[in-house]
Enzyme design. Structure first.
Site, PDB file in Angstrom:
ATOM      1  N   GLU A  32      13.681  24.087  -1.617  1.00 22.16           N
ATOM      2  CA  GLU A  32      13.559  23.097  -0.539  1.00 22.16           C
ATOM      3  C   GLU A  32      14.082  23.733   0.748  1.00 22.16           C
ATOM      4  O   GLU A  32      15.171  24.276   0.774  1.00 22.16           O
ATOM      5  CB  GLU A  32      14.359  21.840  -0.901  1.00 22.16           C
ATOM      6  CG  GLU A  32      14.563  20.845   0.227  1.00 22.16           C
ATOM      7  CD  GLU A  32      13.270  20.398   0.901  1.00 22.16           C
ATOM      8  OE1 GLU A  32      12.335  19.974   0.193  1.00 22.16           O
ATOM      9  OE2 GLU A  32      13.193  20.502   2.145  1.00 22.16           O
ATOM     10  N   ILE A  48       7.582   1.321  -0.819  1.00 21.25           N
ATOM     11  CA  ILE A  48       6.850   0.327  -1.606  1.00 21.25           C
ATOM     12  C   ILE A  48       6.318   0.968  -2.882  1.00 21.25           C
ATOM     13  O   ILE A  48       5.772   2.071  -2.847  1.00 21.25           O
ATOM     14  CB  ILE A  48       5.625  -0.213  -0.815  1.00 21.25           C
ATOM     15  CG1 ILE A  48       6.022  -0.680   0.580  1.00 21.25           C
ATOM     16  CG2 ILE A  48       4.902  -1.298  -1.606  1.00 21.25           C
ATOM     17  CD1 ILE A  48       6.798  -1.933   0.651  1.00 21.25           C
ATOM     18  N   HIS A  50       3.413   0.240  -4.878  1.00 19.48           N
ATOM     19  CA  HIS A  50       2.214  -0.591  -4.737  1.00 19.48           C
ATOM     20  C   HIS A  50       1.678  -1.039  -6.095  1.00 19.48           C
ATOM     21  O   HIS A  50       1.833  -0.338  -7.098  1.00 19.48           O
ATOM     22  CB  HIS A  50       1.122   0.195  -4.013  1.00 19.48           C
ATOM     23  CG  HIS A  50       1.456   0.481  -2.578  1.00 19.48           C
ATOM     24  ND1 HIS A  50       1.310  -0.448  -1.584  1.00 19.48           N
ATOM     25  CD2 HIS A  50       1.966   1.596  -1.976  1.00 19.48           C
ATOM     26  CE1 HIS A  50       1.687   0.079  -0.419  1.00 19.48           C
ATOM     27  NE2 HIS A  50       2.107   1.317  -0.637  1.00 19.48           N
ATOM     28  N   LYS A 251      -3.208   0.773   5.637  1.00 17.25           N
ATOM     29  CA  LYS A 251      -2.870  -0.524   5.067  1.00 17.25           C
ATOM     30  C   LYS A 251      -2.318  -1.469   6.118  1.00 17.25           C
ATOM     31  O   LYS A 251      -2.032  -2.619   5.851  1.00 17.25           O
ATOM     32  CB  LYS A 251      -1.853  -0.345   3.948  1.00 17.25           C
ATOM     33  CG  LYS A 251      -2.399   0.424   2.762  1.00 17.25           C
ATOM     34  CD  LYS A 251      -1.453   0.311   1.574  1.00 17.25           C
ATOM     35  CE  LYS A 251      -1.922   1.153   0.406  1.00 17.25           C
ATOM     36  NZ  LYS A 251      -1.677   2.604   0.627  1.00 17.25           N
ATOM     37  N   ARG A 312       2.471  11.336   7.398  1.00 16.69           N
ATOM     38  CA  ARG A 312       1.766  11.416   6.128  1.00 16.69           C
ATOM     39  C   ARG A 312       0.548  12.326   6.293  1.00 16.69           C
ATOM     40  O   ARG A 312      -0.074  12.366   7.357  1.00 16.69           O
ATOM     41  CB  ARG A 312       1.369  10.024   5.643  1.00 16.69           C
ATOM     42  CG  ARG A 312       0.815   9.104   6.709  1.00 16.69           C
ATOM     43  CD  ARG A 312       1.099   7.642   6.320  1.00 16.69           C
ATOM     44  NE  ARG A 312       0.269   6.698   7.056  1.00 16.69           N
ATOM     45  CZ  ARG A 312       0.677   6.055   8.151  1.00 16.69           C
ATOM     46  NH1 ARG A 312       1.869   6.281   8.662  1.00 16.69           N
ATOM     47  NH2 ARG A 312      -0.130   5.171   8.731  1.00 16.69           N
ATOM     48  N   ILE A 337      -0.764  14.184  -0.712  1.00 15.07           N
ATOM     49  CA  ILE A 337      -0.129  13.028  -1.340  1.00 15.07           C
ATOM     50  C   ILE A 337       0.332  12.063  -0.251  1.00 15.07           C
ATOM     51  O   ILE A 337       1.502  12.002   0.108  1.00 15.07           O
ATOM     52  CB  ILE A 337       1.051  13.462  -2.235  1.00 15.07           C
ATOM     53  CG1 ILE A 337       0.662  14.613  -3.154  1.00 15.07           C
ATOM     54  CG2 ILE A 337       1.553  12.269  -3.064  1.00 15.07           C
ATOM     55  CD1 ILE A 337      -0.404  14.315  -4.183  1.00 15.07           C
ATOM     56  N   SER A 343       4.448   5.597  -5.114  1.00 12.71           N
ATOM     57  CA  SER A 343       4.118   4.727  -6.255  1.00 12.71           C
ATOM     58  C   SER A 343       3.548   5.526  -7.415  1.00 12.71           C
ATOM     59  O   SER A 343       3.679   5.131  -8.568  1.00 12.71           O
ATOM     60  CB  SER A 343       3.082   3.684  -5.836  1.00 12.71           C
ATOM     61  OG  SER A 343       3.394   3.118  -4.598  1.00 12.71           O
ATOM     62  N   CYS A 410      30.794  -1.392   7.920  1.00 10.66           N
ATOM     63  CA  CYS A 410      29.598  -2.249   7.960  1.00 10.66           C
ATOM     64  C   CYS A 410      29.002  -2.400   6.561  1.00 10.66           C
ATOM     65  O   CYS A 410      28.602  -3.477   6.163  1.00 10.66           O
ATOM     66  CB  CYS A 410      28.545  -1.679   8.889  1.00 10.66           C
ATOM     67  SG  CYS A 410      29.091  -1.472  10.594  1.00 10.66           S
TER      68      CYS A 410
END
Lengths: 496, 448
Positions: A32, A48, A50, A251, A312, A337, A343, A410
């Site tokens: 990485e 999300i 999906h 979306k 993306r 991807i 998801s 916080c």
């Protein structure tokens, strides 16, 4: 360094593959380039899981999304990652949009998604009282959920490391090592790595790796999306993931609670050429706000505590590319991807394993694809004050008094949690890395009070000078000098 | 379980003054809870002078001002706990560590507040108090809250965080600096960083006037030749790992950036001094009513909040310009808390609402509630919305009758104003007092 499998890229895909392959008797190294995993699209997305009805049933991304969705409960429980299956609603304001909902429902049912239902206005408003009352229909998908994508990525990497994998941070691939049409390894800033197979999960940069081979041409177009995150006061403003009816491009700008109890709106979709440009702009952030307001008109500009953007990568096929390189033996590409990549990640990892089995049979390279006897599927649950009722804190504190020192006021994060984050299998070595693991600085003061304390703890645990502590790795140190040093060198005519 | 007469949440200037006054008044069981490592709060990092002119009639630095209180607290044996974080306050007597099922509900207990706190030494603490003083202070508004776009590199600090790095930790967080916001901390930090050898390229202020005290503009900027660019803001932050530059722009009268009036300035550090927000998370959880303008609790003249027995003072109530007023306000709250504990408070038939009108942002207290024959006057604190010269401060009753008026040469939003209501002033008042600040000679206020 020599290993069986080299994975390029520590996003959710790379780490999911690393974890999946760590079930086997393989030596795995993940490279990485940043100072932590989850530094690209995996940290800046909608979080999300999906249901999977959006993409046409014959696409790879639809299939993998639908396959992976049911796995999230166990995966997140095993890895101690926050996940909530809260359901999603796609909102239609007119009959035209209803047509799209019907298509999505039909498409979803073709894929075997259960529980999809078109709701009436009344049913919608009962589920979401703050929804725009002009909404007419909604597609309800009970299987959609929310997850912390960066915590999932970190946990997958941790689990891979616990099972013998290696994660090399701040290690950037500069070139590939090729011999007779075969990939032998890669050259990096920290040395050469050799492997039987190289898996290209480099996210936004996967095209560059794939295109070292002449045969496979991966073509990306990049879209930037900007988000706003709201104070926890807004955490209950909506209780499902709300989407507008999608356009051809995306979306749309969604509004969703987060697993940590904030509210998030975004992303827009702007074409961009620069993979590294994660800046936000006033125009885009206004667009996000105004669009979200169409779904929930009572949204206010007040109480936004953070804004960020993610990029993306869409491949020209508009689908995931998960296959062995045609031109370069031993290289497997996982590219393009975009959503629903998060998801689909667990299923992408499984698919990769299938490819590897097949490919290895064909190439007969010397790797051992038998199961490891002592594979450890779970991570020990992290003790976290914020998700424990206060009356149970006593037990945590009794075990380790560091948990009684609250550093981030916080989000109620203790010194114990920070020390733990710095000493995890994939260690947090910067302020932001601690933040992703513990939530320090994610609250309304955005680290104003806790940052100096986190910095001090990092310096002590890593045994480095506070001057070496960075926000997010190389080049991002927070402090320049001890007080008086700068003045003295200025007086001596030097510039620090 | 421990019982106290008075628990003070926060050991900064408000909490310290409250503790001392409580002791002086003869309260027996007092406890101060402080989340930082030391008492004194933000004063400890304010090493510049200018504190105490009103309260001590001499000029002190922040740590000196704090130490006047801290030393007395130590010698007078007042109980305090540092590195102790209060998790919650409740007025439900059943809410405790032993009774796990009870949530913080609204069942009010007349005599006790329940406090839960945590620290290394005691673990989780459950404390009962007859009265509570909220003195948690405030926090800084962030870059994110004012939505300055651009990248998110290292080198973006709030002015107070930078101040802590330099004055407490002993490290320099920047070399080439831009300061956004001409609040007092921003200007003081511009000077501080200059004195430490950094180059402060400019202090930017979006308003057409400085938002801090005049003395700070003169002593911190003018004396060091640091340019103050009024009607300017940052429109973009650039830099991947560390700040590389900022785009600054002039703004029009609606505070929108003017096209073409922008400039790219190289720097490695940006300090934000764009406002302070009272820290009322504990108060909100407890159910205390909050004023939308001050962001602090709505209080009566004794600084009692909407919850009986819970008082507020200092910057948690409203952001003060001078610490001296914080100390005075804490004493008001303590005197009242003592009366409350001894059940000596007598409410008026009708509370008097204090209503901010022309060019007045807010008034603290928000209403006058008690009947007190011994009292000679009530102090009202307020801030104006915009700067004006040669004004009349008008105090009117519910029927717009003039109760009193004061002349003032100059009023400024950065300066807290005080007026004194005397017994005589109350005579005609039934239920409302209005305050307006208008330019001299424009007295068209009389409605009849």
């Amino acid at each position: 360094m020599k290993c069986d499998i080299l994975i390029i890229g520590g996003g959710v895909v790379g780490t999911a593959i690393a974890r999946e392959l760590s079930r086997y008797n393989l030596e795995i190294v993940l490279l990485e380039k940043e100072d932590d995993v989850a530094m690209g699209s995996s940290k800046a997305n909608s979080g999300i899981v999906h249901a999977g009805y959006n993409s046409p049933a014959d696409t790879l991304k639809a299939r993998l999304n639908v396959k992976a969705n049911p796995q999230f409960d166990k995966l997140c429980a095993d890895l101690d990652v926050p996940f909530k299956r809260i359901g999603s609603l796609v909102i239609a304001f007119n009959e035209d949009e209803l047509k799209q909902l019907k298509w999505e429902k039909e498409n979803g049912e073709k894929l075997g998604i259960k529980g999809l239902k078109i709701l009436s206005r009344d049913e919608l408003l009962e589920k979401e009282p703050n929804l725009n009352p002009k909404a007419k229909y909604g597609l309800y998908a009970p299987s959609a959920g929310i997850v912390s994508s960066y915590e999932l990525t970190i946990a997958l990497a941790d689990n891979a490391v616990i099972n013998g994998g290696k994660v090399m941070l701040e290690t950037e691939v500069r070139d590939i090592i090729e011999e007779k049409g075969r990939i032998q390894g890669v050259k990096t800033n920290t040395g050469d790595f050799y492997a039987s197979y190289v898996i290209n999960a480099a996210g936004l940069f996967a095209d560059e790796i794939a295109n070292y081979s002449n045969d496979t041409k991966i073509e990306y177009s990049l879209r930037k999306g900007e988000y706003h995150l709201y104070d926890k006061n807004w955490g209950n403003f909506v209780t499902h993931i709300l989407f507008p009816t999608p356009s051809k491009v995306s979306k749309g700008i969604l509004i969703t609670p987060t697993v940590h109890g904030n509210l998030m709106i975004g992303p827009n979709a702007e074409e961009t050429k620069d993979k590294k440009d994660l800046s936000t702009s006033k125009v885009a952030l206004n667009e996000v706000f105004e669009s979200a307001k169409k779904l929930v008109p009572d949204l206010k500009r007040l109480d936004i505590i953070n804004s960020f953007s993610g990029i993306r990568a869409k491949e020209k096929s508009n689908d995931f590319i998960i296959a062995a390189s045609k031109g370069l033996e031993g290289l497997i590409n996982v590219a393009g991807i975009q959503s629903p990549g998060l998801s689909a990640a667990p299923a992408i990892a499984e698919m990769l394993l299938d490819i590897l089995h097949e490919y290895n049979h064909e190439l007969k390279r010397d790797i051992d694809l038998s199961f490891k006897k002592n594979f450890k599927e779970t991570l020990t649950p992290k003790k976290r004050l914020y998700r424990t009722d206060y009356y149970n804190w006593q037990e945590i504190i009794a075990e380790n008094p560091d948990f009684a020192e609250i550093v981030c006021r916080c989000e109620k994060v203790s010194k114990g949690e920070i020390i733990h984050a710095i000493n995890r299998p994939v260690p947090a070595t910067s302020i932001d890395a601690v933040k992703r693991r513990t939530r320090t600085g994610t609250g309304r003061c955005q680290g104003g009070f806790c940052q100096p304390r986190v910095l001090e703890i990092l310096a002590k645990e890593l045994n480095i000078s506070p001057l070496k502590v960075s926000k997010k790795g190389k080049g991002s140190c927070l402090l320049f000098a001890r007080t008086k040093e700068m003045l003295l060198s200025k007086m001596a005519g030097e510039k620090l | 379980m421990k019982n106290y007469q008075l628990v003070i949440i926060g050991g900064g200037p408000a909490g310290l003054a409250a503790a001392l006054k409580a002791k002086e008044n003869g309260l027996k069981k007092i406890l101060v809870l402080e989340r930082d490592r030391y008492l004194g709060g933000i004063l400890q990092q304010c090493i510049h002078n200018g504190f105490g002119l009103e309260y001590f009639k001499e000029e002190l630095t922040g740590p000196e001002y704090a130490s006047r209180f801290i030393e007395k607290i130590k010698t007078q044996d007042i109980e305090y706990k540092t590195e102790t974080m209060v998790i919650g306050i409740s007025n439900n007597e059943n809410w405790s560590l032993d009774n796990k099922k009870t949530n913080k509900s609204n069942i009010e207990n007349k005599d006790f507040k329940n406090i839960i706190a945590i620290n290394r030494e005691d673990g989780l603490l459950n404390i009962k108090a007859n009265a509570v003083i909220l003195a948690m202070g405030c926090r800084e508004r962030t870059r994110e809250a004012i939505r300055i776009p651009g990248t998110r590199p290292a080198g973006v600090f709030s002015a107070g965080t930078a101040q802590r790095y330099i004055n407490i930790e002993g490290y320099m967080p920047g070399k080439d600096v831009i300061v956004l916001g001409s609040g007092d901390i921003g200007m003081i930090m511009a000077r501080r960083m200059t004195l430490e050898g950094a180059e402060v390229k400019a202090v930017l202020e979006i308003m057409p006037y400085s938002s801090g005290l005049m003395r700070n503009k003169v002593q911190c900027l003018d004396d060091f030749d640091i340019p103050l660019k009024l009607s300017h803001t940052i429109t973009e932050i650039k830099g991947k790992d560390r700040v590389e530059s900022v785009i600054i722009s002039e703004v029009d009268e609606n505070l929108n950036p003017i096209d073409g009036a922008d400039e790219d300035i190289e720097c490695d550090t940006i300090l934000f001094s764009v406002g302070l927000i009272p820290e009322n998370e504990l108060s909100r959880d407890l159910g205390v009513k909050i004023d939308k303008i001050t962001n602090g609790p709505v209080v009566d003249e004794y600084r009692m909040t909407s919850i009986k027995g819970v008082f507020a003072c200092g910057n948690v109530l409203h952001v003060h310009d001078l610490v001296d007023y914080v100390s005075t306000e804490a004493e008001i709250a303590v005197n009242a808390a003592e009366k409350y504990i001894n059940k000596e408070l007598k409410e008026r038939e009708n509370p008097i609402d204090l209503i901010p009108e022309k060019n007045v942002q807010y008034i603290v207290p928000q209403y006058i509630k008690y009947h007190d024959l011994n009292r000679k006057f009530v102090n009202l604190f307020f801030r104006v919305e915009k700067p004006l010269n040669n004004v009349n401060i008008l105090i009117l009753d519910q029927d717009n009758n003039l109760i009193n008026s004061y002349k003032k040469d100059i009023v400024h939003p950065s300066e807290m104003l005080k007026i004194v209501l005397t017994k005589k002033d109350f005579k005609k008042v039934l239920d409302k007092i209005r305050i307006s600040v208008i330019k001299e000679g424009s007295e068209s206020f009389v409605s009849n």
